[in-house]
Design a protein around this motif. Sequence first.
Motif, PDB file in Angstrom:
ATOM      1  N   LEU A   1      -1.223   6.850   5.898  1.00 13.24           N
ATOM      2  CA  LEU A   1      -2.377   6.052   5.055  1.00 13.24           C
ATOM      3  C   LEU A   1      -2.144   4.734   5.009  1.00 13.24           C
ATOM      4  N   ALA A   2      -0.633   4.311   5.044  1.00 10.45           N
ATOM      5  CA  ALA A   2      -0.273   2.961   4.870  1.00 10.45           C
ATOM      6  C   ALA A   2      -0.352   2.007   6.177  1.00 10.45           C
TER       7      ALA A   2
ATOM      8  N   GLY B   1       5.355  14.921  -5.596  1.00  9.50           N
ATOM      9  CA  GLY B   1       6.787  14.400  -5.304  1.00  9.50           C
ATOM     10  C   GLY B   1       6.727  13.210  -4.185  1.00  9.50           C
ATOM     11  N   GLU B   2       7.442  13.408  -3.006  1.00  7.87           N
ATOM     12  CA  GLU B   2       7.584  12.270  -2.187  1.00  7.87           C
ATOM     13  C   GLU B   2       6.397  12.281  -1.241  1.00  7.87           C
ATOM     14  N   LEU B   3       5.980  11.284  -0.797  1.00 10.09           N
ATOM     15  CA  LEU B   3       4.914  11.107   0.191  1.00 10.09           C
ATOM     16  C   LEU B   3       5.195  11.761   1.364  1.00 10.09           C
ATOM     17  N   SER B   4       4.285  12.859   1.821  1.00 11.80           N
ATOM     18  CA  SER B   4       4.436  13.485   3.022  1.00 11.80           C
ATOM     19  C   SER B   4       4.392  12.566   4.411  1.00 11.80           C
ATOM     20  N   ARG B   5       4.822  13.028   5.154  1.00 11.37           N
ATOM     21  CA  ARG B   5       5.032  12.227   6.410  1.00 11.37           C
ATOM     22  C   ARG B   5       3.550  11.903   7.009  1.00 11.37           C
ATOM     23  N   LEU B   6       2.586  12.888   7.067  1.00 10.74           N
ATOM     24  CA  LEU B   6       1.171  12.655   7.152  1.00 10.74           C
ATOM     25  C   LEU B   6       0.548  11.573   6.448  1.00 10.74           C
TER      26      LEU B   6
ATOM     27  N   SER C   1       1.466   9.552  -5.612  1.00 12.46           N
ATOM     28  CA  SER C   1       1.997  10.888  -5.298  1.00 12.46           C
ATOM     29  C   SER C   1       2.731  11.669  -6.208  1.00 12.46           C
ATOM     30  N   ARG C   2       3.624  10.564  -6.618  1.00 11.83           N
ATOM     31  CA  ARG C   2       4.601  11.267  -7.853  1.00 11.83           C
ATOM     32  C   ARG C   2       3.940  11.232  -9.068  1.00 11.83           C
ATOM     33  N   ALA C   3       2.905  10.393  -9.576  1.00  7.44           N
ATOM     34  CA  ALA C   3       2.103  10.446 -10.695  1.00  7.44           C
ATOM     35  C   ALA C   3       1.190  12.090 -10.776  1.00  7.44           C
ATOM     36  N   ARG C   4       0.983  12.361  -9.361  1.00  5.79           N
ATOM     37  CA  ARG C   4       0.295  13.459  -9.215  1.00  5.79           C
ATOM     38  C   ARG C   4       1.186  14.793  -9.460  1.00  5.79           C
TER      39      ARG C   4
ATOM     40  N   LEU D   1       0.698  -1.137   0.053  1.00 10.89           N
ATOM     41  CA  LEU D   1       0.002   0.071   0.072  1.00 10.89           C
ATOM     42  C   LEU D   1       0.779   1.282   0.009  1.00 10.89           C
ATOM     43  N   LEU D   2       1.960   1.051   0.834  1.00 10.81           N
ATOM     44  CA  LEU D   2       2.885   2.249   0.681  1.00 10.81           C
ATOM     45  C   LEU D   2       3.572   2.703  -0.498  1.00 10.81           C
ATOM     46  N   GLN D   3       3.881   1.731  -1.309  1.00  9.18           N
ATOM     47  CA  GLN D   3       4.388   1.871  -2.602  1.00  9.18           C
ATOM     48  C   GLN D   3       3.387   2.475  -3.517  1.00  9.18           C
ATOM     49  N   ALA D   4       2.158   1.900  -3.338  1.00 12.57           N
ATOM     50  CA  ALA D   4       1.030   2.386  -4.243  1.00 12.57           C
ATOM     51  C   ALA D   4       0.654   3.993  -3.908  1.00 12.57           C
ATOM     52  N   LEU D   5       0.809   4.194  -2.630  1.00 10.84           N
ATOM     53  CA  LEU D   5       0.597   5.800  -2.415  1.00 10.84           C
ATOM     54  C   LEU D   5       1.669   6.652  -2.897  1.00 10.84           C
TER      55      LEU D   5
END
Length: 431
Positions: free
Chosen positions: A128-129, A119-124, A113-116, A105-109
């Motif tokens: 979600l993972a 950039g990098e997934l934020s700490r908050l 995030s990159r696709a949108r 799930l972390l990978q998918a998130l």
Amino acid sequence: MSAAARTRPLAVLLTIGDELLLGDRVDTNGPWLGRLLTDAGFEVVERWSVGDSVPAIRGALARMEALAPGGVLVATGGLGPTDDDCTRQGVAAHLGIPLEEDPRLLQALEARSRARGSGELSRLNRRLALVPKGAEQLTNPVGSAPGLLFHPSEGSGTLMAFLPGVPREMRAMAETALLPGLRRAFAHRLHPPFERIILTAGQPESLLAELLEPALPPSLGVRIQYRPSLAGVELRFSAEGEGGEARMDEALERLEPLLAPWRYGWGGETPEGATVLALRRAGLTLALAESCTGGLLASRLTAAPGCSKVFQGGVVAYDNSLKEALLGVTPELLEEHGAVSGPVAMAMAEGVRIRLGADLGLSITGVAGPGGGSAHRPVGTVWFGFSGFLLGENRRATIEAEPMFFPGDRDEIRTRAVHYALRRVRERTRG
Ligand code: ATP
Ligand code: MG
């Protein structure tokens, strides 16, 4: 209720969010899910709301699970990444299982995030993972937070589903991920009810019930629900279990002669749509002269598709000077009877019919309050004028007026007047 109906799996709904308790947001997820699950064949038995608090969510889950043994609990809200979203923690506490970061799930998130371009997934957002161990994840087709599904460990346990709070995300997930899962899990136990909605006007619910109930044999297992509003009473007929459709048909056939005088449409139709249809069928055009309703009736009618074929237009003649100038009501008539009177209503209807070139003229003049009432003409008194070629006895030309008295405040009186006018036009144009 028939025996078959009682075997429908039970469903309970929980909506989570402080805003729902404070009154800042109206819960729309609960009612929407109620409809969805009922249509799918569940019996929805309770709906609760709780705030964003781990103990509150935990407590609600424990008590609600017991209300739907062998059924389903569907909750929405609080799945987001911020501190105020704590549904995950509440579920984990209730089930006594830890929250674990799910690497896939972390990978998918991260990919999302990159696709949108974020950039990098934020700490908050990394939060979600975190999912309670052993949860099945429901794909979110329009957002990032996945839903969670917990299958019961034994037959009498309750299946639990957690969906996002954002209504658009919740609906998409419920339709594409939750429902297919529920259909698989409950399969042949689901019994969608057969239902028909009939719209009536002109008869209060108590009298409708006295009329209909004695004519409906209990053996048919058809239930009637009465839903009154200012437009009239909506009747919901439902039949559950084996042979529901045939029993429904028989019930409606028996009730047909009793319902016919009051029925104006079926579920999905509107009072104004039915009125436009009645005028079209009769081949008549309509013009309006409105005083106390200030154009509300015209606005309502023009909301119905196809209105242009039958509606010429309307005049809002609020001040007496305009009743004279635009509709040809004489000062003497106004002086002698007052603006809220049968003679003035008739003159307004006749004036608007002739000046706007319609088959039928309808006028509304009344005292909507809160001021302006008198012992002779209390607040709520409304006169309706009709002029023109009406169907019925020989399609004769008539000018008539009817007084009505409507209870309620200004808003309610005006709305009741609009619905009364819509109903009378339907009745007077019926062949
Ligand atoms: P997010 O990731 O956006 O935080 P979430 O699952 O945590 O999603 P909430 O924070 O509970 O959802 O709610 C998000 C938005 O959806 C809020 O504006 C909220 O008011 C609205 N909302 C939540 N629950 C409901 C509900 N039951 N009915 C209508 N609107 C709702
Ligand atoms: Mg949130």
